[in-house]
Each structure stands twice: as structure tokens, then as C-alpha cells.
Motif scaffolding. Structure first.
Motif, PDB file in Angstrom:
ATOM      1  N   GLU A 162       0.825  -1.206   0.000  1.00  6.00           N
ATOM      2  CA  GLU A 162       0.000   0.000   0.000  1.00  6.00           C
ATOM      3  C   GLU A 162       0.863   1.262   0.000  1.00  6.00           C
ATOM      4  OE1 GLU A 162      -3.501   2.098   2.735  1.00  6.00           O
ATOM      5  OE2 GLU A 162      -2.667   0.137   3.282  1.00  6.00           O
ATOM      6  N   ARG A 163       1.955   1.253   0.785  1.00  5.77           N
ATOM      7  CA  ARG A 163       2.828   2.420   0.836  1.00  5.77           C
ATOM      8  C   ARG A 163       3.510   2.670  -0.507  1.00  5.77           C
ATOM      9  NH1 ARG A 163       3.607   7.370   2.831  1.00  5.77           N
ATOM     10  NH2 ARG A 163       5.793   7.979   2.612  1.00  5.77           N
ATOM     11  N   LEU A 164       3.973   1.626  -1.153  1.00  4.97           N
ATOM     12  CA  LEU A 164       4.610   1.780  -2.459  1.00  4.97           C
ATOM     13  C   LEU A 164       3.609   2.256  -3.508  1.00  4.97           C
ATOM     14  CD1 LEU A 164       6.842  -1.424  -2.484  1.00  4.97           C
ATOM     15  CD2 LEU A 164       7.607   0.932  -2.187  1.00  4.97           C
ATOM     16  N   ALA A 165       2.362   1.810  -3.397  1.00  3.78           N
ATOM     17  CA  ALA A 165       1.331   2.276  -4.332  1.00  3.78           C
ATOM     18  C   ALA A 165       1.046   3.758  -4.112  1.00  3.78           C
ATOM     19  CB  ALA A 165       0.052   1.451  -4.165  1.00  3.78           C
ATOM     20  N   GLU A 166       1.024   4.200  -2.849  1.00  2.91           N
ATOM     21  CA  GLU A 166       0.825   5.622  -2.560  1.00  2.91           C
ATOM     22  C   GLU A 166       1.948   6.468  -3.136  1.00  2.91           C
ATOM     23  OE1 GLU A 166       0.545   5.874   1.623  1.00  2.91           O
ATOM     24  OE2 GLU A 166      -1.501   5.066   1.752  1.00  2.91           O
ATOM     25  N   GLN A 167       3.162   5.922  -3.166  1.00  3.47           N
ATOM     26  CA  GLN A 167       4.308   6.644  -3.705  1.00  3.47           C
ATOM     27  C   GLN A 167       4.404   6.526  -5.228  1.00  3.47           C
ATOM     28  OE1 GLN A 167       6.895   8.533  -2.049  1.00  3.47           O
ATOM     29  NE2 GLN A 167       5.191   8.614  -0.604  1.00  3.47           N
ATOM     30  N   GLU A 168       3.410   5.876  -5.842  1.00  2.00           N
ATOM     31  CA  GLU A 168       3.315   5.753  -7.294  1.00  2.00           C
ATOM     32  C   GLU A 168       4.487   4.974  -7.897  1.00  2.00           C
ATOM     33  OE1 GLU A 168       2.635   9.578  -9.036  1.00  2.00           O
ATOM     34  OE2 GLU A 168       0.932  10.008  -7.742  1.00  2.00           O
ATOM     35  N   VAL A 169       4.974   3.993  -7.150  1.00  2.00           N
ATOM     36  CA  VAL A 169       5.973   3.086  -7.693  1.00  2.00           C
ATOM     37  C   VAL A 169       5.279   2.138  -8.671  1.00  2.00           C
ATOM     38  CG1 VAL A 169       7.710   1.332  -7.133  1.00  2.00           C
ATOM     39  CG2 VAL A 169       7.341   3.256  -5.580  1.00  2.00           C
ATOM     40  N   ASP A 170       5.956   1.810  -9.754  1.00  2.00           N
ATOM     41  CA  ASP A 170       5.401   0.931 -10.784  1.00  2.00           C
ATOM     42  C   ASP A 170       4.918  -0.385 -10.153  1.00  2.00           C
ATOM     43  OD1 ASP A 170       4.820  -0.645 -12.963  1.00  2.00           O
ATOM     44  OD2 ASP A 170       6.618  -0.123 -14.072  1.00  2.00           O
ATOM     45  N   PRO A 171       3.639  -0.772 -10.356  1.00  2.19           N
ATOM     46  CA  PRO A 171       3.122  -2.012  -9.762  1.00  2.19           C
ATOM     47  C   PRO A 171       3.927  -3.252 -10.148  1.00  2.19           C
ATOM     48  CG  PRO A 171       1.318  -0.691 -10.618  1.00  2.19           C
ATOM     49  CD  PRO A 171       2.575  -0.031 -11.065  1.00  2.19           C
ATOM     50  N   LEU A 172       4.443  -3.311 -11.363  1.00  2.95           N
ATOM     51  CA  LEU A 172       5.262  -4.461 -11.755  1.00  2.95           C
ATOM     52  C   LEU A 172       6.543  -4.529 -10.931  1.00  2.95           C
ATOM     53  CD1 LEU A 172       4.901  -4.322 -15.649  1.00  2.95           C
ATOM     54  CD2 LEU A 172       3.699  -5.805 -14.032  1.00  2.95           C
ATOM     55  N   LEU A 173       7.111  -3.361 -10.636  1.00  2.00           N
ATOM     56  CA  LEU A 173       8.306  -3.308  -9.797  1.00  2.00           C
ATOM     57  C   LEU A 173       7.980  -3.735  -8.376  1.00  2.00           C
ATOM     58  CD1 LEU A 173      11.274  -2.573 -10.196  1.00  2.00           C
ATOM     59  CD2 LEU A 173      10.719  -0.219  -9.552  1.00  2.00           C
ATOM     60  N   VAL A 174       6.827  -3.319  -7.882  1.00  2.00           N
ATOM     61  CA  VAL A 174       6.395  -3.713  -6.526  1.00  2.00           C
ATOM     62  C   VAL A 174       6.222  -5.228  -6.448  1.00  2.00           C
ATOM     63  CG1 VAL A 174       4.569  -3.492  -4.809  1.00  2.00           C
ATOM     64  CG2 VAL A 174       5.300  -1.486  -6.108  1.00  2.00           C
ATOM     65  N   ASP A 175       5.571  -5.811  -7.438  1.00  3.79           N
ATOM     66  CA  ASP A 175       5.378  -7.266  -7.443  1.00  3.79           C
ATOM     67  C   ASP A 175       6.723  -7.996  -7.458  1.00  3.79           C
ATOM     68  OD1 ASP A 175       2.652  -6.972  -7.419  1.00  3.79           O
ATOM     69  OD2 ASP A 175       2.421  -7.130  -9.590  1.00  3.79           O
ATOM     70  N   MET A 176       7.656  -7.498  -8.253  1.00  2.97           N
ATOM     71  CA  MET A 176       8.968  -8.145  -8.340  1.00  2.97           C
ATOM     72  C   MET A 176       9.687  -8.091  -6.996  1.00  2.97           C
ATOM     73  SD  MET A 176      12.112  -7.235 -10.931  1.00  2.97           S
ATOM     74  CE  MET A 176      12.434  -5.654 -10.133  1.00  2.97           C
ATOM     75  N   TRP A 177       9.638  -6.931  -6.336  1.00  4.81           N
ATOM     76  CA  TRP A 177      10.313  -6.801  -5.033  1.00  4.81           C
ATOM     77  C   TRP A 177       9.677  -7.702  -3.976  1.00  4.81           C
ATOM     78  CZ3 TRP A 177      10.531  -0.718  -5.085  1.00  4.81           C
ATOM     79  CH2 TRP A 177      11.585  -0.312  -5.903  1.00  4.81           C
ATOM     80  N   LEU A 178       8.348  -7.725  -3.938  1.00  3.53           N
ATOM     81  CA  LEU A 178       7.684  -8.532  -2.909  1.00  3.53           C
ATOM     82  C   LEU A 178       7.816 -10.027  -3.196  1.00  3.53           C
ATOM     83  CD1 LEU A 178       4.459  -6.464  -2.148  1.00  3.53           C
ATOM     84  CD2 LEU A 178       6.559  -6.621  -0.821  1.00  3.53           C
ATOM     85  N   ASP A 179       7.857 -10.407  -4.451  1.00  4.73           N
ATOM     86  CA  ASP A 179       8.104 -11.820  -4.770  1.00  4.73           C
ATOM     87  C   ASP A 179       9.499 -12.239  -4.294  1.00  4.73           C
ATOM     88  OD1 ASP A 179       5.624 -12.090  -5.880  1.00  4.73           O
ATOM     89  OD2 ASP A 179       6.290 -11.829  -7.960  1.00  4.73           O
ATOM     90  N   ARG A 180      10.460 -11.351  -4.493  1.00  4.08           N
ATOM     91  CA  ARG A 180      11.815 -11.652  -4.017  1.00  4.08           C
ATOM     92  C   ARG A 180      11.840 -11.717  -2.490  1.00  4.08           C
ATOM     93  NH1 ARG A 180      17.178 -11.386  -5.712  1.00  4.08           N
ATOM     94  NH2 ARG A 180      18.383 -12.280  -3.985  1.00  4.08           N
ATOM     95  N   ALA A 181      11.106 -10.809  -1.831  1.00  3.00           N
ATOM     96  CA  ALA A 181      11.025 -10.836  -0.369  1.00  3.00           C
ATOM     97  C   ALA A 181      10.399 -12.141   0.117  1.00  3.00           C
ATOM     98  CB  ALA A 181      10.224  -9.641   0.129  1.00  3.00           C
ATOM     99  N   LYS A 182       9.376 -12.611  -0.595  1.00  2.00           N
ATOM    100  CA  LYS A 182       8.739 -13.883  -0.216  1.00  2.00           C
ATOM    101  C   LYS A 182       9.712 -15.044  -0.395  1.00  2.00           C
ATOM    102  CE  LYS A 182       5.173 -16.459   0.878  1.00  2.00           C
ATOM    103  NZ  LYS A 182       5.819 -17.759   0.834  1.00  2.00           N
ATOM    104  N   ALA A 183      10.484 -15.014  -1.477  1.00  2.00           N
ATOM    105  CA  ALA A 183      11.463 -16.075  -1.695  1.00  2.00           C
ATOM    106  C   ALA A 183      12.525 -16.065  -0.597  1.00  2.00           C
ATOM    107  CB  ALA A 183      12.108 -15.901  -3.069  1.00  2.00           C
ATOM    108  N   ASP A 184      12.969 -14.871  -0.170  1.00  2.00           N
ATOM    109  CA  ASP A 184      13.948 -14.780   0.922  1.00  2.00           C
ATOM    110  C   ASP A 184      13.363 -15.338   2.215  1.00  2.00           C
ATOM    111  OD1 ASP A 184      15.661 -13.622  -0.872  1.00  2.00           O
ATOM    112  OD2 ASP A 184      15.268 -11.558  -0.214  1.00  2.00           O
ATOM    113  N   ALA A 185      12.085 -15.022   2.464  1.00  2.00           N
ATOM    114  CA  ALA A 185      11.446 -15.524   3.679  1.00  2.00           C
ATOM    115  C   ALA A 185      11.313 -17.049   3.638  1.00  2.00           C
ATOM    116  CB  ALA A 185      10.075 -14.879   3.850  1.00  2.00           C
ATOM    117  N   ASP A 186      11.022 -17.601   2.474  1.00  2.00           N
ATOM    118  CA  ASP A 186      10.919 -19.060   2.358  1.00  2.00           C
ATOM    119  C   ASP A 186      12.269 -19.730   2.598  1.00  2.00           C
ATOM    120  OD1 ASP A 186       8.255 -18.775   1.799  1.00  2.00           O
ATOM    121  OD2 ASP A 186       8.493 -18.917  -0.391  1.00  2.00           O
TER     122      ASP A 186
END
Length: 438
Positions: free
Chosen positions: A183-207
């Protein structure tokens, strides 16, 4: 069905004639105004053409069913006056036919075969009213652009879900959590594709760590990935060996004020001899504004009106250590203007070209402008008006999409103060403000 045409002076005359000729069940099919008589279609008298019809082979006036009574009773009592038989008239919207419609014969109920199933998407069958009048089918309403876009996005989502199922061996993909970070990244108008890529990587790190993806873990991972994107090896400031610094960009971004700030830094801090060249002869008082700054800093100024004037300007400023060149702001979404400006960006020694963009500009427009400039020489990007917005995602998007070297950021109108080299860590903190990272 009997169909009859009348040409009358007024509708009451038409109704009287229709009632007397066709009876009370008559239906008016069409009315229109015509001209009758005259010479070669001129000076004709206005008339009304009325088309009426009635069901049955020969409906005569007063041919409806009547109640009969014994002759004796009829002789004894005088007949009461009967009210005029009403004439069935269509609604006004049904009378606006441009021509007399075709009259269809009644269908044969016993001999007609059963209608075949209509294919999907076929137009609806013709409609026939109770009076036997053909009505054309109404066309289906056209879909709006929003509806088409929604359907396309829906299809893309379904396709992505199918791909996720195939990649996961038939199991549904695990949804990425950390909604506050997203939600914070969306408020800052960061590209949604970039947000998905970052969070997918974060999920992989958590796994890999065998932990759930918490807000703090997602925030740390996004900060790290953003820092890796923004961190570059090149110099943000004007390089010591640079001889000419060109400043280009659209109207109203503050190029002239930015040049004055950087020139003051070079004169006062680095003790370099500076000169100004301006080709901004389109804007009223643009030359006078830069001349005022030149007088304050005690530096020379040359005005050029064409590429041929550049050689004279360079010759006049050949003893300067650094030349700042101010260009006219134009609508650089138009590639033609960028091509015209490129003819002025000639070099006499080492040079750098700075694209000046305002952080208050929509990223869609930033992207179009930058895309046109990258077809020519473009070295660094400089952002202005940071104090007039609290959304900084455009900086991240631009670096990701074009790989430009970051340089300065301006956050006010004060000369020579309100400008500094862009601090990546400060920018990341501003984008991910109030998110846990521990």
C-alpha cells in the motif's frame, strides 16, 4: 390488411376520414408534412400525408359488432346518440418513420416449421407489432473503452493464474502478504510491476529462512532491493573535467534557476571560472533572468539564436573552465522538438547533458519525455520541486526504466542553497516512511 393514404389539411380532417373509411380499429402508421401544388415545387401549399391501416379484408365504417334489439323496442324508444368511435393512434415516437413501412402478411400458424436455433452472437430476429408493422431490431450498445480494458485485465489475470498453477504443479500460488508495504509503495506511485517483483523476491527470501513474510521482513528486503537499483558508480555532481553542461527539459521545471544554483556552487566552492550560454529566446524575460544571475556572479553571458551562433559563443567563452548552457523549454513529448534541440548540443571538449524534470509531473509524461531524449545524448537526470510533493516513486521508476545516472535534486527557490546531490538512502526513507524495518 387494408392500407390507405390520405392527404389532408389538418389531423382532425384525417381522423374524421379514417374513422369514416376504415372504422374504429384503424391504426395510423405514418404522418409527414408535404407540399402540394405550386410551380416546379415552389409556392406549394403545406399538406399532411397520413398512412392508415386496418386488419381484415374489408372493415367498413361502423362494421363492429353491435347489440341488436327487437324491432318493436327500437320503434318504441328513440335511439340514443352514440359517441364517436375512437381511433387507435400510435404514440408520437412511433410516428416518426421516414417512409411508409412494409406491411407483412399474417403468419400461417399450422404450416410454419419450428425455428432453428440461432448461433451465438447472431442479431435478434425482426419484431412485428400486433398491427403487422415491422420494427427494426435495436443495435446492441457499444462497449466503452473502460469495459474493454476491464475485460482485457480480467483475461490477463486468468492467464497468470493458469501459469501459476502450471508452475506450481497444479497447486494455487501462495499470495504474497505484507499489505502495508504494498500500500505504501502504491501511494508513492511506484510501478506495480516493480512492486510485485520486489515482494516476490522478499517472499522467496522468507521461504529460504523458513519464516513467514512479515511487514518488517518485507520492508527490509524492499529497502535493500531499492538501494541496489539506485546505487550507481558514476559521479552525481558535475565532473571536474566537464567543459560544457547542457540543461534540457520541458517548460516550467526550473532549468534557469537550477543553472544559477549550480553556477554559484562552482564559483564559490570550487573556484572555477564559469560562463553562461542561453538559447531560451522563446520565453519572455528568460534572457534577462539569466543575465541577472550572471551579473550577481560576475560571469559572462552569450545569447544564441541558431546553431551557427554557437561557434561565436564558444570562442567568446574559451577561457572559461565551465560553460552552463540553458535551452528553451518546449513540449518534448514531441520528438521533433527534441531533434531540433539536439542540433544545439554541440560540444567543445568534454560535455554532460542533464535532463531536468519536475517531481510534480505525472510519470507517464516523464517517461514520454525521457524516451524521446534517450534517442540522443543524455547523461544524467536532475529533479526539481521536491518540496512541492510527497510522492517520490517517479525517481525509482525512471532509473529502472532508463538506467539514467542520478545527479542533483532541488527543493526550493533559494539561490544558491536549495539544491544538493540526491541521497539514495534519504529517498528510500521518504518512500518507505513509517514502515517497520526491524
Amino acid at each position: 390488411m387494408r392500407v390507405k393514404r390520405y392527404v389532408v389539411d389538418s389531423m382532425p380532417d384525417a381522423l374524421q376520414k379514417i374513422r369514416s373509411d376504415l372504422g374504429k380499429d384503424a391504426v395510423i402508421l405514418n404522418t409527414k408534412e408535404i407540399r402540394s401544388g405550386g410551380f416546379l415545387g415552389l409556392f406549394g401549399k403545406k399538406k399532411i400525408e397520413v398512412i392508415a391501416a386496418v386488419d381484415g379484408p374489408g372493415s367498413a365504417p361502423g362494421s363492429g359488432a353491435r347489440q341488436t334489439a327487437p324491432r318493436a323496442a327500437a320503434a318504441r324508444a328513440p335511439a340514443a346518440p352514440r359517441p364517436a368511435a375512437p381511433v387507435a393512434i400510435l404514440e408520437p415516437e412511433q410516428l416518426s418513420f421516414p417512409e411508409v413501412p412494409d406491411v407483412l402478411p399474417p403468419a400461417k400458424p399450422a404450416q410454419q416449421p419450428e425455428p432453428a436455433a440461432e448461433p451465438k452472437g447472431a442479431p435478434p430476429p425482426p419484431q412485428v407489432s400486433a398491427a403487422g408493422v415491422y420494427s427494426p431490431p435495436k443495435p446492441a450498445p457499444a462497449k466503452s473503452r473502460e469495459d474493454l480494458l476491464f475485460e482485457e485485465l480480467k483475461q490477463m489475470r486468468e492467464m497468470m493464474q493458469k501459469l501459476s498453477l502450471q508452475a506450481g504443479g497444479g497447486e494455487a500460488a501462495v499470495p504474497v502478504t505484507a499489505p502495508r508495504v504494498r500500500e505504501r509503495l502504491a501511494e508513492q506511485e511506484v510501478d506495480p510491476l516493480l512492486v510485485d517483483m520486489w515482494l516476490d523476491r522478499a517472499k522467496a527470501d522468507a521461504d529460504e529462512l523458513g519464516e513467514p513474510l512479515t511487514e518488517s521482513l518485507a520492508s527490509r528486503s524492499v529497502r535493500s532491493q531499492m538501494a541496489g537499483l539506485l546505487r550507481m558508480e558514476g559521479h552525481k555532481a558535475i565532473a571536474p573535467q566537464t567543459k560544457i553542461a547542457h540543461f534540457v527539459g520541458p517548460t516550467g521545471v526550473g532549468k534557469t534557476t537550477t543553472i544559477a544554483k549550480l553556477a554559484a556552487e562552482q564559483v564559490l566552492k570550487h573556484r572555477r571560472k564559469v560562463g553562461f550560454i542561453t538559447s531560451d529566446t522563446y520565453r519572455i524575460s528568460a534572457v534577462e533572468q539569466l543575465r541577472t544571475y550572471a551579473n550577481i556572479l560576475n560571469v559572462p553571458l552569450e545569447v544564441v539564436f541558431s546553431p551557427q551562433d554557437l561557434l561565436k559563443a564558444f570562442a567568446a567563452l574559451e577561457d572559461c573552465d565551465l560553460i552552463f548552457m540553458d535551452t528553451a523549454g518546449r513540449n518534448f513529448r514531441n520528438e521533433m522538438y527534441v531533434s531540433e534541440l539536439n542540433t544545439l548540443l554541440r560540444t567543445q571538449g568534454d560535455s554532460e547533458t542533464y535532463l531536468v524534470l519536475s517531481l510534480t509531473t505525472k510519470y507517464k509524461d516523464m517517461k514520454a519525455i525521457t524516451g524521446n531524449f534517450t534517442k540522443f545524448k543524455l547523461d544524467k537526470v536532475l529533479f526539481t520541486k521536491m518540496d512541492e510533493t510527497d510522492s517520490y516513486g517517479a525517481v525509482v521508476n525512471l532509473v529502472h526504466d532508463f538506467g539514467l545516472q542520478l545527479s542533483y535534486v532541488a527543493d526550493g527557490q533559494n539561490v544558491p542553497d536549495d539544491i544538493a546531490e540526491l541521497d539514495e538512502q534519504k529517498l528510500i526513507d521518504s518512500i518507505l516512511e513509517e514502515l517497520p524495518d526491524e
